[in-house]
Scaffold this active site. Structure first.
Site, short mmCIF file in Angstrom:
data_model
loop_
_atom_site.label_atom_id
_atom_site.label_comp_id
_atom_site.label_asym_id
_atom_site.label_seq_id
_atom_site.Cartn_x
_atom_site.Cartn_y
_atom_site.Cartn_z
N CYS A 273 27.88 117.29 46.99
CA CYS A 273 26.54 116.76 46.71
C CYS A 273 26.08 117.32 45.37
O CYS A 273 25.03 117.94 45.25
CB CYS A 273 25.56 117.11 47.82
SG CYS A 273 26.10 116.62 49.47
N ALA A 274 26.90 117.10 44.34
CA ALA A 274 26.83 117.87 43.11
C ALA A 274 25.71 117.48 42.15
O ALA A 274 25.26 118.31 41.36
CB ALA A 274 28.16 117.78 42.37
N ALA A 275 25.29 116.22 42.15
CA ALA A 275 24.27 115.79 41.18
C ALA A 275 22.96 116.54 41.42
O ALA A 275 22.63 116.88 42.56
CB ALA A 275 24.05 114.28 41.30
N PRO A 276 22.21 116.83 40.34
CA PRO A 276 22.41 116.42 38.94
C PRO A 276 23.38 117.27 38.15
O PRO A 276 23.64 116.98 36.99
CB PRO A 276 21.00 116.53 38.36
CG PRO A 276 20.37 117.64 39.14
CD PRO A 276 20.92 117.53 40.53
N GLY A 277 23.91 118.36 38.71
CA GLY A 277 24.99 119.06 38.05
C GLY A 277 24.72 120.46 37.56
O GLY A 277 25.59 121.07 36.93
N GLY A 278 23.56 121.01 37.86
CA GLY A 278 23.26 122.36 37.41
C GLY A 278 24.23 123.39 37.97
O GLY A 278 24.72 124.27 37.24
N LYS A 279 24.51 123.30 39.26
CA LYS A 279 25.42 124.25 39.88
C LYS A 279 26.86 124.01 39.43
O LYS A 279 27.63 124.96 39.23
CB LYS A 279 25.29 124.18 41.40
CG LYS A 279 23.90 124.52 41.90
CD LYS A 279 23.77 124.30 43.39
CE LYS A 279 22.35 124.58 43.87
NZ LYS A 279 21.37 123.63 43.31
N ASP A 336 25.35 122.16 48.53
CA ASP A 336 23.89 122.14 48.37
C ASP A 336 23.43 120.83 49.00
O ASP A 336 23.43 119.78 48.36
CB ASP A 336 23.51 122.23 46.90
CG ASP A 336 22.01 122.39 46.71
OD1 ASP A 336 21.39 123.10 47.50
OD2 ASP A 336 21.46 121.77 45.78
N CYS A 389 17.02 123.19 49.27
CA CYS A 389 15.71 123.54 48.74
C CYS A 389 14.60 123.26 49.75
O CYS A 389 13.56 122.70 49.41
CB CYS A 389 15.43 122.83 47.41
SG CYS A 389 15.56 121.03 47.50
#
Length: 464
Positions: A273-279, A336, A389
């Site tokens: 669930c990677a977007a938007p990509g900060g992690k 996440d 979150c």
């Protein structure tokens, strides 16, 4: 008939006249858009981000220029952030409550009141445009005098009435307050609700030299290493370092879960669930061989664009996580998970008004399934981090307890004090990470707080 204490407006149901649509009135399209989007959020539970998307948002919003779009976003954020305070102040200036079906009228009043009470907009403009707006809509035309009287009374009384109303209100729906109090106690809930009234700062994760970027942005470095700017005075793409990918916008709390994986250089890591990509970016900068998995094509495009700007080489996979089966398990997996987003109310004040307790329980069920699938992707001896979150234990602490119940292949790998800078205050008794908007206190609230995040770490049993 609704009566205002300042003015009464009568109309005859049988009279026929043409309603002036206000076409050409400067400023009116923005106020109309604000009221219509407020209706979509409050009445139809539509998330605000989608409504204000520059490419796919509400047609009334997309029809505006950038300056008016900014005004609409400011009005909506304010009207939602202080919704109960505004409602109380309006109600006190009515002889009778608004009819239950007078939602269009209520939204016009809230848009006008938000400007008068909280925004740097001339009171006269806010009142006059609200009256023109009411006159231009057949549903509210006969109440234009009510709008005029209520808003003018707000102008006259706001210096004394607003502080009192703020002290009496918590600016959240009852269900939201109840769940916060159940999880954090009355004092803890009150502290978090107070921070929801404060616009969130802008946090950055930087590749290196946070002191340099803090000086360049006019901000400061948090104990966790993020760079914080309380009042960003420029558009993000206009900041130095944007074009060459030296940093990315990421709340300080959102930057913590990836760090729970520890030293990742050279290791195969999946960001689910990677977007938007900060992690994903954090892991790639740290030297991991990252596979970023995302199910949404739209979010995947955003992820790809962000990683391209940052110049990071990452394997990107478009897949339904429940059907994704990598050929080889990963050394570490970060999930996440999609959640209620109740930890992001400072940035997304629509959340308490678009979500419900039922939504939280449904999302918790989705998270449980995703966590089970994520666990199957971890190699023996590897790490699994689950995060989201949400402030709600149903999506955090309770989720972990349910996941571990009866399992012998995974155990807690507690986060330890001193593991990395700034984390100690957020570790609970079970070694889980729990941040809240009331965290990182400061005398100036605009410098304080962070998103509400939960994260837990597990280790998969090794053979033998």
């Amino acid at each position: 008939m609704v009566l205002s204490g300042a003015q009464r407006h009568r109309s005859h149901a049988g009279s026929r006249h043409v309603v002036d649509d206000g076409a050409g009135t400067p400023g009116l399209p923005a106020r109309r858009a604000a009221a219509r989007l407020l209706a979509a959020v409050v009445d139809k539970k539509t998330p605000l981000d989608g409504l204000t998307d520059d490419e796919h948002g509400h047609p009334d919003y997309r029809a505006l220029d950038q300056r008016d779009r900014g005004l609409v976003r400011a009005i909506l954020a304010t009207a939602l952030r202080f919704r109960m305070t505004i409602a109380a102040l309006i109600e006190r200036r009515l002889d009778r409550p608004l009819p239950a079906n007078a939602t269009a009228l209520a939204h016009i009043l809230h848009v006008g009141a938000a400007q008068i009470l909280f925004l740097d907009i001339p009171d006269s403009a806010a009142v006059n445009l609200a009256v023109v707006h009411a006159k231009s809509d057949p549903r509210t035309e006969r109440f234009s005098g009510v709008v005029n009287g209520v808003l003018r009374e707000l102008v006259r009384r706001k210096a004394r009435a607003l502080p009192a109303a703020l002290a009496e209100s918590t600016d959240a729906p009852a269900w939201f307050i109840e769940r916060l109090e159940a999880a954090y106690g009355k004092d803890g809930a009150a502290a978090n609700l107070a921070m929801h009234r404060v616009e969130a700062p802008t946090d950055f994760t930087v590749r290196s030299d946070p002191d340099r970027w803090a000086e360049a942005f006019g901000g400061f470095v948090l104990p966790t290493g993020s760079v914080r700017v309380p009042h960003l005075d420029r558009a993000v793409p206009d900041l130095p370092g944007f074009e060459d990918g030296q940093w990315w916008v990421q709340d300080a709390a959102a930057a913590l879960p990836a760090r729970l994986l520890g030293e990742v250089a050279g290791r195969r890591v999946a960001d689910l669930c990677a977007a938007p990509g900060g992690k994903t970016a954090q892991l790639a900068v740290a030297g991991a061989k990252v596979t970023a998995v995302e199910a949404s094509a739209n979010r995947l495009r955003r992820l790809s664009g962000n990683l391209a700007r940052l110049g990071l080489d990452v394997e990107i996979v478009e897949a339904d996580l429940t059907k994704y089966a990598p050929a080889t398990p990963f050394d570490a997996v970060l999930l996440d998970a999609p959640c209620s987003s109740t930890g992001t109310v400072r940035r997304h004040p629509d959340v308490p008004w678009t979500k419900s307790p039922e939504d939280i329980l449904k999302l918790a069920s989705v998270q449980a399934r995703l966590l089970s699938h994520a666990a199957a992707m971890v190699a023996p001896g590897g790490l699994l981090v689950f995060s989201n979150c949400s402030l709600d234990p149903a999506e955090g602490e309770d989720m972990v307890a349910e996941f571990l119940q009866g399992r012998t292949d995974f155990s807690r790998d507690p986060v330890r004090p001193g593991e990395f800078p700034g984390v100690d205050d957020f570790i609970n008794a079970r070694g889980e990470l729990r941040t809240t908007p009331a965290g990182l206190p400061a005398e100036d609230p605009s410098r304080a707080g962070l998103d509400g995040f939960f994260a837990a770490r597990f280790r998969k049993s090794a053979p033998g």
